[in-house]
Design a protein around this motif. Structure first.
Motif, short mmCIF file in Angstrom:
data_model
loop_
_atom_site.label_atom_id
_atom_site.label_comp_id
_atom_site.label_asym_id
_atom_site.label_seq_id
_atom_site.Cartn_x
_atom_site.Cartn_y
_atom_site.Cartn_z
N VAL A 152 0.81 -1.20 0.00
CA VAL A 152 0.00 0.00 0.00
C VAL A 152 0.86 1.27 0.00
CG1 VAL A 152 -0.20 0.26 2.51
CG2 VAL A 152 -2.07 1.02 1.04
N MET A 153 2.14 1.15 0.37
CA MET A 153 3.03 2.31 0.43
C MET A 153 4.04 2.30 -0.71
SD MET A 153 2.54 4.45 2.99
CE MET A 153 4.15 5.19 3.33
N ALA A 154 3.83 1.45 -1.71
CA ALA A 154 4.86 1.27 -2.73
C ALA A 154 4.28 1.34 -4.14
CB ALA A 154 5.55 -0.08 -2.54
N ALA A 155 5.13 1.77 -5.07
CA ALA A 155 4.84 1.70 -6.50
C ALA A 155 6.06 1.06 -7.14
CB ALA A 155 4.58 3.08 -7.08
N GLY A 156 5.91 -0.16 -7.63
CA GLY A 156 7.09 -0.89 -8.06
C GLY A 156 7.06 -1.33 -9.50
N PHE A 157 8.23 -1.75 -9.97
CA PHE A 157 8.38 -2.27 -11.33
C PHE A 157 8.00 -3.75 -11.28
CE2 PHE A 157 10.35 -3.91 -15.10
CZ PHE A 157 10.41 -2.84 -15.99
N THR A 158 6.75 -4.04 -11.61
CA THR A 158 6.26 -5.41 -11.58
C THR A 158 5.87 -5.84 -12.98
OG1 THR A 158 3.95 -4.80 -11.22
CG2 THR A 158 5.36 -4.98 -9.27
N ALA A 159 5.42 -7.08 -13.08
CA ALA A 159 5.01 -7.61 -14.38
C ALA A 159 3.51 -7.48 -14.61
CB ALA A 159 5.41 -9.09 -14.47
N ASP A 160 2.82 -6.66 -13.81
CA ASP A 160 1.39 -6.49 -13.98
C ASP A 160 1.08 -5.92 -15.36
OD1 ASP A 160 1.07 -7.38 -11.43
OD2 ASP A 160 0.87 -5.40 -10.52
N ALA A 161 -0.02 -6.38 -15.96
CA ALA A 161 -0.45 -5.90 -17.28
C ALA A 161 0.68 -6.02 -18.30
CB ALA A 161 -0.96 -4.47 -17.19
N LEU A 162 1.37 -7.15 -18.27
CA LEU A 162 2.55 -7.36 -19.11
C LEU A 162 2.26 -7.08 -20.58
CD1 LEU A 162 5.45 -8.51 -19.53
CD2 LEU A 162 4.39 -10.77 -19.68
N THR A 163 1.20 -7.67 -21.12
CA THR A 163 0.90 -7.54 -22.54
C THR A 163 0.66 -6.09 -22.93
OG1 THR A 163 -0.07 -9.76 -22.56
CG2 THR A 163 -0.63 -8.29 -24.39
N GLN A 164 -0.18 -5.38 -22.15
CA GLN A 164 -0.49 -3.99 -22.49
C GLN A 164 0.75 -3.12 -22.45
OE1 GLN A 164 -2.23 -5.94 -20.35
NE2 GLN A 164 -4.28 -5.10 -19.97
N ARG A 165 1.61 -3.33 -21.47
CA ARG A 165 2.78 -2.47 -21.32
C ARG A 165 3.80 -2.72 -22.43
NH1 ARG A 165 4.87 -3.21 -15.34
NH2 ARG A 165 6.46 -1.75 -16.12
N VAL A 166 4.07 -3.98 -22.73
CA VAL A 166 5.03 -4.29 -23.78
C VAL A 166 4.50 -3.84 -25.14
CG1 VAL A 166 6.19 -6.15 -25.01
CG2 VAL A 166 6.10 -6.17 -22.51
N THR A 167 3.23 -4.10 -25.41
CA THR A 167 2.63 -3.69 -26.68
C THR A 167 2.71 -2.18 -26.87
OG1 THR A 167 1.10 -5.58 -26.63
CG2 THR A 167 0.53 -3.73 -28.07
N ALA A 168 2.44 -1.43 -25.79
CA ALA A 168 2.49 0.03 -25.89
C ALA A 168 3.90 0.52 -26.17
CB ALA A 168 1.97 0.65 -24.59
N LEU A 169 4.90 -0.13 -25.60
CA LEU A 169 6.28 0.29 -25.83
C LEU A 169 6.76 -0.02 -27.24
CD1 LEU A 169 7.87 -0.75 -22.42
CD2 LEU A 169 7.86 1.56 -23.37
N LEU A 170 6.22 -1.07 -27.82
CA LEU A 170 6.64 -1.45 -29.17
C LEU A 170 5.83 -0.73 -30.25
CD1 LEU A 170 7.19 -5.29 -28.71
CD2 LEU A 170 8.86 -3.42 -28.56
N ALA A 171 4.81 0.02 -29.83
CA ALA A 171 4.00 0.79 -30.78
C ALA A 171 4.48 2.24 -30.81
CB ALA A 171 2.53 0.73 -30.37
N THR A 172 3.95 3.00 -31.74
CA THR A 172 4.27 4.43 -31.82
C THR A 172 3.66 5.13 -30.61
OG1 THR A 172 4.25 4.33 -34.23
CG2 THR A 172 4.06 6.51 -33.21
N PRO A 173 4.45 5.89 -29.86
CA PRO A 173 3.91 6.52 -28.65
C PRO A 173 2.86 7.58 -28.96
CG PRO A 173 6.11 7.34 -29.11
CD PRO A 173 5.88 6.20 -30.05
N THR A 174 1.86 7.67 -28.09
CA THR A 174 0.84 8.71 -28.22
C THR A 174 1.41 10.03 -27.73
OG1 THR A 174 -0.89 7.06 -27.79
CG2 THR A 174 -1.49 9.38 -27.55
N PRO A 175 1.34 11.09 -28.54
CA PRO A 175 1.92 12.37 -28.11
C PRO A 175 1.20 12.94 -26.90
CG PRO A 175 0.63 12.66 -30.11
CD PRO A 175 0.72 11.18 -29.88
N GLU A 176 1.97 13.53 -26.01
CA GLU A 176 1.42 14.16 -24.81
C GLU A 176 1.21 15.64 -25.08
OE1 GLU A 176 0.28 14.65 -20.74
OE2 GLU A 176 0.49 12.89 -22.01
N PRO A 177 -0.04 16.14 -25.00
CA PRO A 177 -0.28 17.56 -25.27
C PRO A 177 0.38 18.45 -24.23
CG PRO A 177 -2.24 16.54 -24.36
CD PRO A 177 -1.26 15.43 -24.61
N ALA A 178 0.71 19.66 -24.64
CA ALA A 178 1.31 20.61 -23.71
C ALA A 178 0.32 20.97 -22.62
CB ALA A 178 1.73 21.87 -24.48
N ALA A 179 0.85 21.12 -21.39
CA ALA A 179 0.00 21.46 -20.25
C ALA A 179 -0.57 22.87 -20.45
CB ALA A 179 0.81 21.39 -18.96
#
Length: 328
Positions: A268-295
């Motif tokens: 509850v006190m941590a945010a870690g590098f885990t294998a959760d949502a493995l498929t979504q995370r790897v797929t997103a990294l291998l795809a073209t990144p979505t541009p982040e609009p300026a704040a």
């Protein structure tokens, strides 16, 4: 009971009603909203999901402020006092003409009941949070700095996480360090530093607090989607820092084979590098990144202006609804 007490209590009831309405609307809209959110850049999606978690609480606070704004103007400029246009039995959310004490007793019963329900839902999470805070403090005292912002945990267990809400620190076990290749370890540390920079542990605490006012199913869905968005946002930051999206994707797969995870007592006190949502995370990294609009602060300024313009209408509508509720 002081004249201010009934006013505060009825404002609390109005806030609870607004929060309940927003929670219902969010639950109904979530199935259609979720696909649209997945098309957003992860960092922006995380901001939107955090806002949705806080929407019931925020709407209650905003409504209370909107209800007070006309009476505050009336207190400063008596010519703006609109309460004289209402019948005597009309409930007044007004600093100049506060509700009668008997109406305050009705509001107290309604408000205490709502507060008790929220506390009942939040009590288990609060207990886990206190225990995790104590465990993290002991872990901090028992570890040594390895490099800037990173503390080494001497254990064969494989894990890494950013722990602490206000002063987050990265904890890296010797077991994980020894089992990962240097490129994978660099990706893990870049990911954890992104958690620290983004203050994701604090974000999760705030989101969980706001989600208490959602229905249980909606709260779980929002928090799960927020968790994925935060992980993907940190993946993107790590890829940008290292200049290699494939390296981060390979690190996720390597970590998945070890299945590292923060110790349960600290989850509850941590945010870690885990294998959760493995498929979504790897797929997103291998795809073209979505541009982040300026704040932009334009939306915040427009929201503030809208609140000022709509405050009288919200004030009157809330008084009318609460008057009907008081009569029943």
């Amino acid at each position: 009971m002081s004249t201010g007490s009934p006013l505060a209590l009825w404002l609390g009831v109005a806030a609870v009603l607004a929060a309940a309405l927003v929670a219902v609307v969010t639950a109904l809209a979530w199935p259609r909203l979720q696909p649209s959110l997945l098309r957003l850049a992860p960092a922006r999606r995380a901001r939107v999901l955090t806002t949705l978690c806080l929407a019931p609480l925020g709407s209650g606070v905003v409504l209370a402020l909107a209800c007070l704004l006309p009476s505050l103007c009336a207190a400063l400029w008596p010519a703006l006092d609109h309460c004289t246009h209402h019948a005597d039995e009309h409930l007044h959310l007004c600093l100049v003409h506060p509700p009668a004490a008997v109406l305050g007793l009705i509001a107290a019963v309604l408000g205490v009941t709502a507060l008790a329900l929220v506390l009942l839902r939040g009590a288990p999470g609060l207990v886990r949070l206190v225990r995790a805070h104590r465990t993290l403090a002991r872990l901090h005292d028992a570890t040594a700095p390895a490099e800037l912002g990173v503390r080494s945990v001497d254990t064969d267990a494989a894990f890494s996480f950013a722990g602490g809400a206000l002063r987050p620190t990265i904890y890296l076990s010797s077991g994980l360090r020894s089992r990962l290749s240097p490129p994978a370890l660099a990706a893990v540390l870049a990911h954890e530093r992104a958690h620290v920079r983004r203050r994701d542990v604090l974000r999760r605490h705030v989101a969980r607090l706001g989600a208490l006012l959602h229905g249980p199913g909606t709260a779980r869905a929002l928090l799960s989607a927020l968790e994925l968005a935060c992980e993907q946002a940190c993946d993107e930051e790590a890829a940008a820092a290292l200049g290699d999206r494939v390296q981060v994707a390979q690190a996720i797969v390597a970590v998945a084979r070890l299945a590292p995870r923060p110790p349960p007592a600290l989850a509850v006190m941590a945010a870690g590098f885990t294998a959760d949502a493995l498929t979504q995370r790897v797929t997103a990294l291998l795809a073209t990144p979505t541009p982040e609009p300026a704040a932009s602060r334009r939306s915040l300024a427009l929201a503030a202006a809208a609140l000022v313009v709509l405050a009288p209408a919200l004030h009157h509508a809330t008084e009318t609804v609460l008057s009907l509720l008081a009569r029943t």
